[in-house]
Write a protein that holds these residues in place. Structure first.
Motif, PDB file in Angstrom:
ATOM      1  N   LEU A 121       0.825  -1.215   0.000  1.00 17.41           N
ATOM      2  CA  LEU A 121       0.000   0.000   0.000  1.00 17.41           C
ATOM      3  C   LEU A 121       0.857   1.262   0.000  1.00 17.41           C
ATOM      4  N   GLY A 122       2.002   1.207   0.660  1.00 12.10           N
ATOM      5  CA  GLY A 122       2.836   2.398   0.774  1.00 12.10           C
ATOM      6  C   GLY A 122       2.382   3.328   1.870  1.00 12.10           C
ATOM      7  N   LEU A 123       1.459   2.884   2.730  1.00 15.85           N
ATOM      8  CA  LEU A 123       1.009   3.701   3.850  1.00 15.85           C
ATOM      9  C   LEU A 123       1.722   3.282   5.128  1.00 15.85           C
ATOM     10  N   ASP A 124       1.675   4.139   6.118  1.00 19.42           N
ATOM     11  CA  ASP A 124       2.401   3.941   7.364  1.00 19.42           C
ATOM     12  C   ASP A 124       1.600   3.030   8.289  1.00 19.42           C
ATOM     13  N   GLY A 125       1.986   1.762   8.353  1.00 25.10           N
ATOM     14  CA  GLY A 125       1.279   0.808   9.194  1.00 25.10           C
ATOM     15  C   GLY A 125       1.400   1.105  10.669  1.00 25.10           C
ATOM     16  N   ASP A 126       2.564   1.582  11.097  1.00 28.45           N
ATOM     17  CA  ASP A 126       2.741   1.914  12.509  1.00 28.45           C
ATOM     18  C   ASP A 126       1.836   3.073  12.919  1.00 28.45           C
ATOM     19  N   LEU A 127       1.696   4.055  12.038  1.00 26.59           N
ATOM     20  CA  LEU A 127       0.803   5.175  12.323  1.00 26.59           C
ATOM     21  C   LEU A 127      -0.643   4.686  12.410  1.00 26.59           C
ATOM     22  N   PHE A 128      -1.034   3.825  11.486  1.00 29.27           N
ATOM     23  CA  PHE A 128      -2.386   3.287  11.511  1.00 29.27           C
ATOM     24  C   PHE A 128      -2.643   2.536  12.816  1.00 29.27           C
ATOM     25  N   ALA A 129      -1.701   1.699  13.228  1.00 30.05           N
ATOM     26  CA  ALA A 129      -1.865   0.937  14.469  1.00 30.05           C
ATOM     27  C   ALA A 129      -1.949   1.863  15.677  1.00 30.05           C
ATOM     28  N   GLU A 130      -1.133   2.902  15.691  1.00 32.19           N
ATOM     29  CA  GLU A 130      -1.174   3.850  16.803  1.00 32.19           C
ATOM     30  C   GLU A 130      -2.521   4.571  16.843  1.00 32.19           C
ATOM     31  N   ALA A 131      -3.022   4.943  15.666  1.00 31.13           N
ATOM     32  CA  ALA A 131      -4.309   5.633  15.605  1.00 31.13           C
ATOM     33  C   ALA A 131      -5.432   4.740  16.104  1.00 31.13           C
ATOM     34  N   VAL A 132      -5.417   3.477  15.730  1.00 35.42           N
ATOM     35  CA  VAL A 132      -6.441   2.543  16.187  1.00 35.42           C
ATOM     36  C   VAL A 132      -6.416   2.435  17.700  1.00 35.42           C
ATOM     37  N   HIS A 133      -5.230   2.256  18.264  1.00 40.54           N
ATOM     38  CA  HIS A 133      -5.121   2.056  19.710  1.00 40.54           C
ATOM     39  C   HIS A 133      -5.527   3.314  20.482  1.00 40.54           C
ATOM     40  N   ARG A 134      -5.043   4.448  20.052  1.00 41.88           N
ATOM     41  CA  ARG A 134      -5.399   5.688  20.733  1.00 41.88           C
ATOM     42  C   ARG A 134      -6.900   5.956  20.646  1.00 41.88           C
ATOM     43  N   THR A 135      -7.443   5.723  19.474  1.00 43.51           N
ATOM     44  CA  THR A 135      -8.849   6.035  19.257  1.00 43.51           C
ATOM     45  C   THR A 135      -9.753   5.134  20.088  1.00 43.51           C
ATOM     46  N   LEU A 136      -9.553   3.831  20.015  1.00 39.50           N
ATOM     47  CA  LEU A 136     -10.441   2.910  20.715  1.00 39.50           C
ATOM     48  C   LEU A 136     -10.369   3.058  22.225  1.00 39.50           C
ATOM     49  N   ASN A 137      -9.206   3.429  22.752  1.00 41.14           N
ATOM     50  CA  ASN A 137      -9.045   3.544  24.192  1.00 41.14           C
ATOM     51  C   ASN A 137      -9.281   4.951  24.727  1.00 41.14           C
ATOM     52  N   ASP A 138      -9.676   5.856  23.865  1.00 40.55           N
ATOM     53  CA  ASP A 138     -10.045   7.197  24.296  1.00 40.55           C
ATOM     54  C   ASP A 138     -11.358   7.128  25.083  1.00 40.55           C
ATOM     55  N   GLU A 139     -11.472   7.922  26.128  1.00 43.14           N
ATOM     56  CA  GLU A 139     -12.690   7.896  26.950  1.00 43.14           C
ATOM     57  C   GLU A 139     -13.916   8.383  26.195  1.00 43.14           C
ATOM     58  N   ARG A 140     -13.712   9.037  25.050  1.00 45.08           N
ATOM     59  CA  ARG A 140     -14.845   9.433  24.219  1.00 45.08           C
ATOM     60  C   ARG A 140     -15.276   8.311  23.280  1.00 45.08           C
ATOM     61  N   SER A 141     -14.486   7.248  23.234  1.00 43.34           N
ATOM     62  CA  SER A 141     -14.776   6.122  22.354  1.00 43.34           C
ATOM     63  C   SER A 141     -15.516   5.037  23.127  1.00 43.34           C
TER      64      SER A 141
END
Length: 269
Positions: A116-136
């Motif tokens: 894909l050429g996209l940043d997998g580490d960034l995607f994984a970090e975004a998933v983790h931060r987003t799901l564990n946010d108290e607004r999520s």
């Protein structure tokens, strides 16, 4: 309808810089500058507040932008074609991310389609931060732990970043057609929550470039919401926030009601 329609590959050449200086030395240390994409700018830490404007600066590929923060990288819009068909093979992002608090624990893995050429580490970090946010969904006392492919414990689901073509193939396994609006889905009959890389890279007209960070958070929360059992709903009050389970990639306004974009299940925390 549940499970559901919603909603690269060269990356960014241009970043709109807001109060951030990227030194000439950083740019000089990286030789490859990539054309064909725009950036949304540097969003605020909350993800989704539209920034101001600034002069664009040429930068190298996003996966090598070591000098940028998470928020800055999440503010970039990548160039990825709407008709891209990837190879259909995936690589799990290595490593483990523990949830920040205790709760009913869900294990998940992050896979990224090859080439894909996209940043997998960034995607994984975004998933983790987003799901564990108290607004999520963590607001409900849930805790989301990322596990590696060879780790102990079978994941409850696999969040997968994939090309539009591969996304369509996996969504079709669950009777869903993502090709009409080039969206994402929870492929409920499989283990995969599919995030369409075209939408991840380019966003949607409903959010625009300057809310790309918030749009990505909404994508994650919406599709995982389906995996948790939530169906589509729409805002009922003119000028109100769209529920995260509204199909915001497709529309914000409906039946004469104006809805405002919203990335969170519990936007007030």
């Amino acid at each position: 309808m549940k499970g559901r329609l919603f909603t690269g590959a060269l990356a960014v050449a241009v970043l709109v810089v807001l109060g951030v200086t990227v030194s000439e030395q950083v740019a000089a240390d990286r030789s490859a500058s990539v054309g064909g994409a725009q950036a949304a700018g540097v969003p605020g830490g909350g993800g989704g507040e539209p920034p101001g404007t600034g002069e664009p600066s040429p930068l190298p590929p996003a996966w090598n932008l070591d000098g940028l923060t998470y928020e800055q990288r999440m503010g970039l819009v990548y160039d990825l074609g709407p008709d891209l068909q990837g190879p259909g093979s995936f690589t799990a992002v290595p490593g483990t991310d523990e949830p920040p608090r205790e709760g009913q624990e869900f294990l998940y893995r992050v896979d990224v389609e090859d080439d894909l050429g996209l940043d997998g580490d960034l995607f994984a970090e975004a998933v983790h931060r987003t799901l564990n946010d108290e607004r999520s969904w963590a607001h409900d006392g849930l805790a989301f732990k990322r596990v590696p492919e060879d780790g102990a414990g079978k994941p409850d689901f696999v969040i997968t970043l994939a090309s539009p073509g591969t996304t369509a193939e996996w969504c079709a396994k669950s009777g869903l057609d993502t090709t009409v609006d080039n969206v994402s889905c929870d492929s409920a009959s499989t283990s995969r929550v599919m995030i369409n890389a075209y939408r991840w890279a380019k966003g949607s007209e409903t959010y625009g470039d300057r809310r790309i960070h918030a749009y990505r958070q909404m994508l994650i929360n919406h599709e995982v919401g389906h995996r948790l059992g939530y169906g589509h709903v729409e805002c009922s009050k003119d000028g109100g926030l769209a529920p995260v389970m509204q199909q915001q990639t497709k529309f914000l306004d409906h039946d004469g009601i104006h809805c405002r974009p919203n990335a969170w299940a519990y936007p007030n925390g």
